[in-house]
Scaffold this active site. Structure first.
Site, PDB file in Angstrom:
ATOM      1  N   LYS A   1     -14.575 -18.141   9.408  1.00 13.15           N
ATOM      2  CA  LYS A   1     -13.556 -18.466  10.231  1.00 13.15           C
ATOM      3  C   LYS A   1     -13.789 -17.713  11.546  1.00 13.15           C
ATOM      4  CE  LYS A   1      -8.426 -18.411  10.643  1.00 13.15           C
ATOM      5  NZ  LYS A   1      -7.246 -17.955   9.954  1.00 13.15           N
TER       6      LYS A   1
ATOM      7  N   SER B   1      -5.258 -23.223  11.597  1.00 10.24           N
ATOM      8  CA  SER B   1      -5.826 -21.975  11.564  1.00 10.24           C
ATOM      9  C   SER B   1      -7.074 -22.052  10.818  1.00 10.24           C
ATOM     10  CB  SER B   1      -4.981 -20.802  10.991  1.00 10.24           C
ATOM     11  OG  SER B   1      -5.530 -19.589  11.227  1.00 10.24           O
TER      12      SER B   1
ATOM     13  N   SER C   1      -2.568 -19.690   6.063  1.00 10.96           N
ATOM     14  CA  SER C   1      -3.715 -20.493   6.704  1.00 10.96           C
ATOM     15  C   SER C   1      -5.069 -20.697   5.923  1.00 10.96           C
ATOM     16  CB  SER C   1      -3.844 -19.740   8.017  1.00 10.96           C
ATOM     17  OG  SER C   1      -2.737 -19.775   8.683  1.00 10.96           O
TER      18      SER C   1
END
Length: 464
Positions: A80, A160, A184
């Site tokens: 991420k 997200s 998320s």
């Protein structure tokens, strides 16, 4: 072999690499090709390492030397956008950085470090829609870069951890790593149709070398994958104590694979439609989503477990979450501390819900619910909701608690939960959430594996 690699779980690819039946270079070339083919549509990546093949060649050399191979040896993985990656800005594609944007990371974060130590080739960064963790870009969307849902690219894949979920379900990579501050990881997993894990907070250590801030007390990091076993392997790699993290859980992490195939015979599972309050956040499709997931959850009865509907009424999580929101960490949060009265009220509400769940888990092994009572929104609807004031009439004047209605509670309380795909409503994926008492990730993986083994899904998204 190429099509086989596309949909093959990471654990199986790793076995083939160890047997020298496929090379890490072949694997990397294959998935780089898939990213090149599909990412112009999906925008799942904001950066792909131009030296990724060098990492694959090094992994291949290790195999040929007969080195001891880690559990993810030769597997390409991305992380991420908020996870520190040496040399990369935390928000690299944003064209006009604003105040608060982090400088390029001087060194890898703990998660990237551990993935590399396990033999994985961390070769990309996934786009991160919306706020993410500490992003200054709330409400600013650039739809030429934001991730799209592979089942229908006119829709979002969730908020997200959006790019990671899209990449996993479209098989651009076998596994990605997401982050979960209110759902998320789990919510993009549900919207996109993959497995997404929110472990007990601080089971996965994080160290902020640059901002010198303590980790969030409500956030977590966990894998996104199509396969439960892959997810368990990824979690085992990134979890566990680290002396650099002041708040990490010091307990050693068990081998999740040792019990993952134990089955659910004799387990007592609770089911809730709405926790006694989330109907206030429902939208048009919510009754159909809840009914579909409830029907899927009843499948555990056929596996030897007992699924018991409960009508318990918990308190709405959102006021307490707002009152303790500075626990997310970050400068802006610390500059907006709640009043003493709100802080006390929030803590008291959290205690009542915590005690209520404690009683439930005295008699039940896990709690089941929908992950989200919504399906993926269109880009236009999502934009209106967050940017154009289209959610002013929603409870609490925000779409946030509506989106997180079934997930944020467990960030507030510190309980682990996973989302697993369990079907479709209106042609879009829906997810089953499995919740347990803190520290019971192994049980969650056992339950998730039993479900996936008994009710496998082989649907492939439109963009794949």
């Amino acid at each position: 072999m190429a099509d086989d690699l596309t949909w093959m779980p990471a654990w199986q690819i790793r076995e083939l690499i160890a047997k020298r039946e496929v090379s890490p270079v072949e694997v990397m070339e294959h998935f780089l090709g898939r990213i090149e083919e599909h990412d112009a549509t999906l925008h799942a990546f904001c950066w792909v390492d131009p030296d990724a093949l060098d990492g694959a060649k090094a992994a291949e050399a290790a195999v040929l030397r007969g080195d001891e191979l880690g559990p993810l040896h030769g597997i390409p993985i991305s992380v991420k956008q908020s996870i520190p990656f040496a040399g990369q800005d935390l928000l690299p594609w944003r064209p006009e950085p604003t105040a608060g944007t982090a400088a390029p990371a001087a060194r890898d974060g703990v998660i990237v470090e551990r993935l590399r130590d396990a033999g994985a080739i961390v070769m990309g960064i996934n786009s991160m829609m919306g706020t993410g963790m500490g992003s200054p870009y709330l409400g600013a969307y650039d739809w030429d870069h934001e991730a799209r849902n592979p089942w229908d690219p006119s829709r979002v894949p969730g908020w997200s951890s959006s790019g990671g979920a899209a990449a996993a379900v479209a098989a651009l990579l076998p596994m990605t790593i997401g982050g979960d501050g209110g759902g998320s990881t789990r919510l993009p997993a549900a919207y996109s149709g993959v497995v997404g894990m929110h472990p007990t907070p601080n089971l996965v250590p994080t160290v902020d070398y640059q901002a010198r801030q303590l980790p969030s007390l409500t956030n977590s990091y966990g894998p996104l994958s199509r396969n439960v076993v892959d997810n368990a392997i990824g979690m085992r790699v990134i979890a566990g104590p680290d002396g650099r993290d002041f708040t990490c859980n010091p307990a050693e992490v068990p081998d999740y694979l040792a019990t993952i195939d134990d089955g659910v015979t004799g387990m007592r599972m609770a089911w809730t439609d709405d926790y006694g309050f989330t109907d206030m956040y429902a939208m048009e499709e919510s009754p159909r989503v809840i009914a579909a997931v409830r029907d899927a959850a009843r499948g555990f009865d056929a596996l030897g477990a007992t699924v018991e509907p409960v009508d318990d009424v918990w308190e709405d999580f959102f006021p307490a979450f707002g009152g303790t929101g500075f626990l997310f960490g970050g400068k802006a949060a610390m500059e907006n501390l709640p009043s003493l009265e709100l802080w006390e009220t929030s803590l008291d509400s959290r205690k009542r819900n915590w005690d209520h769940f404690r009683e439930l888990f005295r008699t039940h092994d896990v709690l089941l619910s929908v992950t989200s009572q919504l399906t993926a929104r269109t880009v236009e609807e999502w934009n209106a909701i967050w940017v154009a004031g289209g959610s002013d009439d929603r409870p609490h004047g925000s779409f946030g608690p509506t989106y997180c209605s079934h997930t944020m509670m467990f960030n507030l309380l510190g309980f682990p939960a996973i989302s697993i795909p369990c079907g479709f409503v209106d042609g879009l994926p829906v997810g089953l959430q499995i919740v347990a008492w803190p520290g019971n990730e192994a049980r969650i993986y056992t339950v998730a594996q039993a479900f996936q083994q008994a009710f496998p899904r082989d649907e492939r998204p439109r963009v794949s």
